[in-house]
Each structure stands twice: as C-alpha cells, then as structure tokens.
Design a protein around this motif. Structure first.
Motif, mmCIF file in Angstrom:
data_model
loop_
_atom_site.group_PDB
_atom_site.id
_atom_site.type_symbol
_atom_site.label_atom_id
_atom_site.label_comp_id
_atom_site.label_asym_id
_atom_site.label_seq_id
_atom_site.Cartn_x
_atom_site.Cartn_y
_atom_site.Cartn_z
ATOM 1 N N MET A 60 60.482 59.532 -23.011
ATOM 2 C CA MET A 60 61.344 60.311 -22.140
ATOM 3 C C MET A 60 61.186 59.877 -20.682
ATOM 4 N N ILE A 61 59.959 59.669 -20.242
ATOM 5 C CA ILE A 61 59.725 59.243 -18.863
ATOM 6 C C ILE A 61 60.274 57.843 -18.641
ATOM 7 N N VAL A 62 60.176 57.010 -19.663
ATOM 8 C CA VAL A 62 60.728 55.658 -19.561
ATOM 9 C C VAL A 62 62.240 55.734 -19.394
ATOM 10 N N GLN A 63 62.897 56.607 -20.155
ATOM 11 C CA GLN A 63 64.348 56.767 -20.034
ATOM 12 C C GLN A 63 64.741 57.223 -18.632
ATOM 13 N N ILE A 64 63.987 58.145 -18.073
ATOM 14 C CA ILE A 64 64.289 58.660 -16.733
ATOM 15 C C ILE A 64 64.096 57.564 -15.691
ATOM 16 N N ALA A 65 63.020 56.791 -15.829
ATOM 17 C CA ALA A 65 62.777 55.686 -14.890
ATOM 18 C C ALA A 65 63.872 54.633 -15.000
ATOM 19 N N ILE A 66 64.295 54.328 -16.206
ATOM 20 C CA ILE A 66 65.359 53.338 -16.391
ATOM 21 C C ILE A 66 66.680 53.863 -15.846
ATOM 22 N N SER A 67 66.955 55.149 -16.027
ATOM 23 C CA SER A 67 68.190 55.710 -15.478
ATOM 24 C C SER A 67 68.182 55.666 -13.954
ATOM 25 N N MET A 68 67.011 55.888 -13.357
ATOM 26 C CA MET A 68 66.903 55.786 -11.896
ATOM 27 C C MET A 68 67.145 54.348 -11.443
ATOM 28 N N ALA A 99 68.795 51.999 -13.041
ATOM 29 C CA ALA A 99 70.192 51.648 -13.294
ATOM 30 C C ALA A 99 71.107 52.240 -12.232
ATOM 31 N N THR A 100 70.807 53.451 -11.821
ATOM 32 C CA THR A 100 71.616 54.099 -10.789
ATOM 33 C C THR A 100 71.470 53.369 -9.462
ATOM 34 N N ILE A 101 70.266 52.966 -9.131
ATOM 35 C CA ILE A 101 70.060 52.210 -7.886
ATOM 36 C C ILE A 101 70.791 50.872 -7.970
ATOM 37 N N ALA A 102 70.727 50.220 -9.128
ATOM 38 C CA ALA A 102 71.438 48.948 -9.287
ATOM 39 C C ALA A 102 72.940 49.140 -9.106
ATOM 40 N N PHE A 103 73.466 50.220 -9.641
ATOM 41 C CA PHE A 103 74.885 50.506 -9.462
ATOM 42 C C PHE A 103 75.194 50.838 -8.009
ATOM 43 N N ALA A 104 74.271 51.500 -7.326
ATOM 44 C CA ALA A 104 74.462 51.803 -5.899
ATOM 45 C C ALA A 104 74.543 50.508 -5.087
ATOM 46 N N TYR A 132 69.771 54.455 -1.251
ATOM 47 C CA TYR A 132 69.473 53.957 -2.595
ATOM 48 C C TYR A 132 68.563 54.904 -3.370
ATOM 49 N N VAL A 133 67.475 55.306 -2.767
ATOM 50 C CA VAL A 133 66.494 56.138 -3.478
ATOM 51 C C VAL A 133 67.106 57.486 -3.852
ATOM 52 N N LEU A 134 67.862 58.091 -2.939
ATOM 53 C CA LEU A 134 68.473 59.395 -3.246
ATOM 54 C C LEU A 134 69.519 59.267 -4.341
ATOM 55 N N CYS A 135 70.260 58.172 -4.341
ATOM 56 C CA CYS A 135 71.206 57.939 -5.436
ATOM 57 C C CYS A 135 70.449 57.826 -6.758
ATOM 58 N N GLY A 136 69.351 57.085 -6.741
ATOM 59 C CA GLY A 136 68.538 56.925 -7.946
ATOM 60 C C GLY A 136 67.953 58.231 -8.420
ATOM 61 N N THR A 143 77.679 57.071 -8.090
ATOM 62 C CA THR A 143 76.525 56.282 -8.536
ATOM 63 C C THR A 143 75.666 57.070 -9.523
ATOM 64 N N GLY A 144 75.508 58.356 -9.299
ATOM 65 C CA GLY A 144 74.668 59.170 -10.172
ATOM 66 C C GLY A 144 75.242 59.357 -11.558
ATOM 67 N N ILE A 145 76.544 59.365 -11.650
ATOM 68 C CA ILE A 145 77.195 59.623 -12.929
ATOM 69 C C ILE A 145 77.209 58.384 -13.828
ATOM 70 N N PHE A 146 76.835 57.260 -13.283
ATOM 71 C CA PHE A 146 76.874 55.983 -13.993
ATOM 72 C C PHE A 146 76.191 56.044 -15.361
ATOM 73 N N THR A 147 75.048 56.689 -15.442
ATOM 74 C CA THR A 147 74.301 56.707 -16.706
ATOM 75 C C THR A 147 74.940 57.611 -17.761
ATOM 76 N N LEU A 148 75.832 58.493 -17.360
ATOM 77 C CA LEU A 148 76.458 59.413 -18.307
ATOM 78 C C LEU A 148 77.783 58.908 -18.870
ATOM 79 N N VAL A 149 78.347 57.885 -18.258
ATOM 80 C CA VAL A 149 79.640 57.371 -18.694
ATOM 81 C C VAL A 149 79.499 56.792 -20.105
ATOM 82 N N PRO A 150 80.407 57.154 -21.006
ATOM 83 C CA PRO A 150 80.254 56.754 -22.415
ATOM 84 C C PRO A 150 80.699 55.319 -22.699
#
Length: 146
Positions: A1-9, A11-16, A26-30, A82-89
């Motif tokens: 679970m923590i790995v998923q959260i770190a990866i989502s952060m 990924a969000t920064i990369a999209f930012a 960047y950090v706040l977007c992540g 940027t934050g919604i990036f990980t939820l897009v299907p």
C-alpha cells in the motif's frame, strides 16, 4: 500500500512536469495525487466498488486542489488536473480497445461500460467539489499568509 502511494506521488509529479506546472508546486501536486490515491485505496478496502471509490477520491482531490489554490495563489487546475492523473481509467480504455480488436465483444462492452462509469464518477466528484463557494477556501489563503 505504501509503495502504491509513493508511486502515485511520483507519477503525479512526473505528470506535473509534463504539464509545465511551476517547479515550486511539484511536491504539492504529488501530495495531492498521493492523497487522492489513498482515498481511493481506503474506499476500495472498505468494500466500495471502483466507481464509487473513484468519485470519493476525486471529491477529496478537488477539495484539496481548491484549498491549495487559495493558499498558494495558483489556479486550482494546477493541482486538480495533475492530481487526478492516477485515477483516470487508462487501463480500462486500453482493455476496451483490446477486447474489441480481439473480437471479444462481450468483454469489450463490459470493460467499456465500467470505464464510462468511472469517467462519469470522476466528473461527479469534481462537480461536487466545485459546488462549494470559493469564499470558504479563500479563508485558508488568509490563514496561509500569517
């Protein structure tokens, strides 16, 4: 679970970066993306389906994006898109197309309907979050100045 959260952060920064967000954000977007994914995982772990979990996670993301926009004096879209990036299907869209190409129409239709429901839930989460008056969030901007 923590790995998923770190990866989502991450990924969000990369999209930012791809979205040309100012470097100072960047950090706040992540963090916003990670919190949204945590909300999604929380809902999934408590028995909601992916559609309802997507709506609640998007609502949380939208509220945080609006608060961050008031505090940081930035448009809320900087944090929301940027934050919604990980939820897009994206996987759902891929599998819908894949099953269609493989001529498995039943699977294609099932995956397509689920993907459409998730997309609708994301829209509803944003609508519910954007219905609140901006004045509520502007108070946070005043607190951030102190």
């Amino acid at each position: 679970m923590i790995v998923q959260i770190a990866i989502s952060m991450a990924a969000t920064i990369a999209f930012a970066v791809l979205f040309h967000v100012p470097k100072s954000e960047y950090v706040l977007c992540g963090v916003n993306g990670a919190i949204g994914w945590m909300a999604y995982l929380f809902c999934i772990s408590h028995g909601t389906g992916v559609v309802i979990a997507s709506m609640w996670a998007t609502l949380v993301l939208t509220l945080i994006a609006r608060a961050l926009s008031a505090i940081r004096k930035m448009p809320s879209t900087v944090f929301l898109v940027t934050g919604i990036f990980t939820l897009v299907p994206g996987a759902g869209i891929y599998y819908t197309s894949y099953y269609l190409i493989m001529n498995d129409l039943v699977q294609s239709m099932a995956k397509g309907i689920e993907t459409f429901k998730i997309a609708g839930a994301i829209v509803l989460g944003m609508v519910f979050g954007l219905m609140l008056p901006q004045s509520w969030f502007n108070q946070l901007g005043k607190i951030g100045k102190k």
